[in-house]
Design a protein around this motif. Structure first.
Motif, PDB file in Angstrom:
ATOM      1  N   GLY A  33       0.757  -1.157  -0.030  1.00 43.01           N
ATOM      2  CA  GLY A  33      -0.190  -0.028   0.142  1.00 43.01           C
ATOM      3  C   GLY A  33       0.883   1.301  -0.075  1.00 43.01           C
ATOM      4  N   ALA A  34       1.887   1.248   0.758  1.00 42.38           N
ATOM      5  CA  ALA A  34       2.914   2.543   0.706  1.00 42.38           C
ATOM      6  C   ALA A  34       3.310   2.651  -0.447  1.00 42.38           C
ATOM      7  N   VAL A  35       3.916   1.421  -0.984  1.00 43.83           N
ATOM      8  CA  VAL A  35       4.526   1.589  -2.412  1.00 43.83           C
ATOM      9  C   VAL A  35       3.607   2.273  -3.616  1.00 43.83           C
ATOM     10  N   GLY A  36       2.305   1.633  -3.513  1.00 41.40           N
ATOM     11  CA  GLY A  36       1.206   2.296  -4.333  1.00 41.40           C
ATOM     12  C   GLY A  36       1.068   3.614  -3.978  1.00 41.40           C
ATOM     13  N   PHE A  37       0.928   3.992  -2.921  1.00 44.11           N
ATOM     14  CA  PHE A  37       0.787   5.546  -2.908  1.00 44.11           C
ATOM     15  C   PHE A  37       1.942   6.203  -3.266  1.00 44.11           C
ATOM     16  N   VAL A  38       3.075   5.994  -3.061  1.00 47.07           N
ATOM     17  CA  VAL A  38       4.124   6.632  -3.740  1.00 47.07           C
ATOM     18  C   VAL A  38       4.217   6.884  -5.124  1.00 47.07           C
ATOM     19  N   VAL A  39       3.924   5.622  -5.722  1.00 47.65           N
ATOM     20  CA  VAL A  39       3.693   5.409  -7.219  1.00 47.65           C
ATOM     21  C   VAL A  39       2.613   6.506  -7.827  1.00 47.65           C
ATOM     22  N   GLY A  40       1.696   6.289  -7.029  1.00 48.50           N
ATOM     23  CA  GLY A  40       0.403   6.984  -7.404  1.00 48.50           C
ATOM     24  C   GLY A  40       0.653   8.779  -7.263  1.00 48.50           C
ATOM     25  N   ARG A  41       1.296   9.305  -6.062  1.00 46.15           N
ATOM     26  CA  ARG A  41       1.555  10.538  -5.994  1.00 46.15           C
ATOM     27  C   ARG A  41       2.546  11.028  -7.114  1.00 46.15           C
ATOM     28  N   PHE A  42       3.695   9.893  -7.541  1.00 45.87           N
ATOM     29  CA  PHE A  42       4.673  10.361  -8.440  1.00 45.87           C
ATOM     30  C   PHE A  42       3.848  10.572 -10.013  1.00 45.87           C
ATOM     31  N   LEU A  43       2.951   9.559 -10.180  1.00 48.06           N
ATOM     32  CA  LEU A  43       2.340   9.526 -11.505  1.00 48.06           C
ATOM     33  C   LEU A  43       1.367  10.847 -11.734  1.00 48.06           C
TER      34      LEU A  43
END
Length: 61
Positions: free
Chosen positions: A33-43
């Protein structure tokens, strides 16, 4: 979708993982979930790659 609803869904997912899969599954869901959050913010453009690797003493903002 509001951030409260997203937080509730994430909390429910972590709760189900902890209840049915144990502590290891809880940690795995939390980490992904943390990885997905960071990737989402980056995108979305809210986060730059340099923000993750900037040292504490570097204050160029």
């Amino acid at each position: 979708m509001s951030m409260a609803v997203v937080g509730m869904i994430a909390g429910m997912a972590l709760g189900f993982a902890g209840y049915f899969g144990g502590f290891g599954a809880f940690l795995l869901v939390a980490a992904l979930g943390a990885v997905g959050f960071v990737v989402g913010r980056f995108l979305e453009g809210d986060l730059e790659l340099g923000d993750l690797f900037r040292t504490r003493g570097d204050r160029r903002r």
